[in-house]
Each structure stands twice: as C-alpha cells, then as structure tokens.
Design a protein around this motif. Sequence first.
Motif, PDB file in Angstrom:
ATOM      1  N   TYR A  97       0.801  -1.151   0.136  1.00  0.00           N
ATOM      2  CA  TYR A  97      -0.097   0.033  -0.054  1.00  0.00           C
ATOM      3  C   TYR A  97       0.814   1.270   0.006  1.00  0.00           C
ATOM      4  CZ  TYR A  97      -3.556  -3.131   1.966  1.00  0.00           C
ATOM      5  OH  TYR A  97      -4.522  -4.398   2.247  1.00  0.00           O
ATOM      6  N   CYS A  98       0.358   2.298  -0.349  1.00  0.00           N
ATOM      7  CA  CYS A  98       0.901   3.507  -0.222  1.00  0.00           C
ATOM      8  C   CYS A  98      -0.005   4.545   0.483  1.00  0.00           C
ATOM      9  CB  CYS A  98       1.430   4.375  -1.696  1.00  0.00           C
ATOM     10  SG  CYS A  98       0.190   4.870  -2.605  1.00  0.00           S
ATOM     11  N   MET A  99       0.238   5.316   1.411  1.00  0.00           N
ATOM     12  CA  MET A  99      -0.573   6.193   2.329  1.00  0.00           C
ATOM     13  C   MET A  99      -0.011   7.484   2.346  1.00  0.00           C
ATOM     14  SD  MET A  99      -1.674   5.336   6.511  1.00  0.00           S
ATOM     15  CE  MET A  99      -0.299   6.043   6.806  1.00  0.00           C
ATOM     16  N   ASN A 100      -1.092   8.468   2.604  1.00  0.00           N
ATOM     17  CA  ASN A 100      -0.396   9.900   2.674  1.00  0.00           C
ATOM     18  C   ASN A 100       0.200  10.039   4.146  1.00  0.00           C
ATOM     19  OD1 ASN A 100      -2.888   9.921   3.667  1.00  0.00           O
ATOM     20  ND2 ASN A 100      -3.429  11.821   3.316  1.00  0.00           N
ATOM     21  N   PRO A 104      -6.852  13.737   6.840  1.00  0.00           N
ATOM     22  CA  PRO A 104      -7.176  12.539   7.295  1.00  0.00           C
ATOM     23  C   PRO A 104      -6.311  11.407   6.543  1.00  0.00           C
ATOM     24  CG  PRO A 104      -8.896  13.235   5.976  1.00  0.00           C
ATOM     25  CD  PRO A 104      -8.051  14.268   6.127  1.00  0.00           C
ATOM     26  N   PRO A 105      -5.845  10.186   7.005  1.00  0.00           N
ATOM     27  CA  PRO A 105      -5.342   9.442   6.191  1.00  0.00           C
ATOM     28  C   PRO A 105      -5.879   8.800   5.140  1.00  0.00           C
ATOM     29  CG  PRO A 105      -6.005   8.496   8.139  1.00  0.00           C
ATOM     30  CD  PRO A 105      -6.236   9.762   8.490  1.00  0.00           C
ATOM     31  N   LYS A 106      -5.024   8.669   4.139  1.00  0.00           N
ATOM     32  CA  LYS A 106      -5.756   7.879   2.644  1.00  0.00           C
ATOM     33  C   LYS A 106      -4.804   6.819   2.142  1.00  0.00           C
ATOM     34  CE  LYS A 106      -7.422  12.406   0.946  1.00  0.00           C
ATOM     35  NZ  LYS A 106      -7.479  13.289  -0.020  1.00  0.00           N
ATOM     36  N   LEU A 107      -5.550   5.925   1.886  1.00  0.00           N
ATOM     37  CA  LEU A 107      -4.751   4.615   1.591  1.00  0.00           C
ATOM     38  C   LEU A 107      -5.123   4.317   0.125  1.00  0.00           C
ATOM     39  CD1 LEU A 107      -3.153   2.683   3.225  1.00  0.00           C
ATOM     40  CD2 LEU A 107      -4.855   1.174   3.280  1.00  0.00           C
ATOM     41  N   SER A 108      -4.045   3.978  -0.603  1.00  0.00           N
ATOM     42  CA  SER A 108      -4.402   3.516  -1.925  1.00  0.00           C
ATOM     43  C   SER A 108      -4.896   2.051  -2.063  1.00  0.00           C
ATOM     44  CB  SER A 108      -2.960   3.835  -2.741  1.00  0.00           C
ATOM     45  OG  SER A 108      -1.948   2.582  -2.371  1.00  0.00           O
ATOM     46  N   ASN A 109      -5.240   1.780  -3.507  1.00  0.00           N
ATOM     47  CA  ASN A 109      -5.481   0.498  -3.536  1.00  0.00           C
ATOM     48  C   ASN A 109      -4.130  -0.311  -3.520  1.00  0.00           C
ATOM     49  OD1 ASN A 109      -8.041   1.109  -4.347  1.00  0.00           O
ATOM     50  ND2 ASN A 109      -7.463   1.487  -6.676  1.00  0.00           N
TER      51      ASN A 109
END
Length: 228
Positions: A97-100, A104-109
Amino acid sequence: MKIIQLQLYVLICCRAAVSDQLTDPGSNVTINCDLEEDEVYWIFLKTPDPPTVILRSMSTTQSPFYLNKTSRKKYSVQFKHRLVINNVTADELGVYYCMNTDSPPKLSNSTRLHFTESTQLTECHNHTAVEFIDDQNQTQWKIIIIISALMNGLLLIAVIGLVKVFVVGNRKSAEESQLNTDLLQQNQVIEEDQEQLQYATMDFSKLRRNIRSSQINSTYAALNLPKS
C-alpha cells in the motif's frame, strides 16, 4: 509508529480492492501509487505479521527516507512514488500500500505480489523434496544413533568383564599367596615341634641310663656284705 500501525489496521480492514501482480523469483517489480500526494508512506503487509512501513517517499527529493536500514538493498523509489522491489524472493511476497502523511489518512488500492503458478509448483516440489531429504537424514541419524548405542553397550559390557576378570584374578593370586604363606608357617611350626620332640626323647634316654646305673650301684652296694 504505533499510531500509524493502528491507522493502517483500520484502513486495511475497510478496503477490499486488491489487484494481483505476478512475478518470478529474482526479477525486479515496480508497483504504482495512485495517490496524488507530495509525500507518501509505502507499507508492506505479510500475514500474520503486522503492517510494516518500508520507507517515506518525497517528491521534492529523489532519495527516500528508510525506516529500516535493511530495506535500502531491497527497495527503491522512482518518479511518482513508484516502488521498485529488487531481486524478489519469497520474503517480499505480500500486499503493498501507499498512504499519505497528512490527516485524514488516505490509503491507495493495494497490490498483492506473488509468484506465478509454475514457480509455486516448483517451490512446492522443492519443498516436498527437501522434506523427503530431511526425513531420510533423520532416519539415517536414528540408525546411526541406535548402532552407536549398541556398540557403546557392548563396549561397556566388555570393559565390565575385563574388570571382573582382573579383580577376581587379583583376589585368587592374593588368596594363593596367603595360602602358601600359611602352609610355610605351618611347616615351620611342625618342624620346630619335631625338633623339640627329638630333643625331649634324647633327654629321656639319658635319664633312663642314669636311673639304671644308679640302681645297679645300689644293688651292688647292698650285695657287698661287711667284712668280718
């Protein structure tokens, strides 16, 4: 770090979109991040282990920040936060995964990385062969241990027998020497008794002679009448 792991648990549980990516052992793999962020975390999940933050990628600089020094040899980053995995092994198989880095936290596919079916069959065959070889080695070791135990037991029995023979032989020798000593002492006592007996016999004969001569003299004196 614990807060990040907790966020990862929540986000991963809420997401279900997972794309599969096949690869072969030893090849290089590139995984894209679909987040339009200046900075992202790359996260690796391999069950049953907890999520692991591999590195922090920044668009302003080319060199990422590695949270683990061992990741430098395995992972690198290209343009647009693309993660590159060098020389893939079974340890790198899992979900990425990649995450910001902001709230708020965002998670990629997510992208699930695994080997092709032919590679999996080969690994399964190799694993079976290794297990078979291990079983053979264990059997051989068991046989060697049993033979060694038997040989040690026979050797111990032989040593005990030799010790017994040695001890019994020493005892017999001691008893024979003691018996010879007793016999010598008995012979010396018998010889001394015989000498004393002979001496006593000789003295008795002299006594008898003295007695006879005294008797004769007394008889002769009795027969000598007085002269008229």
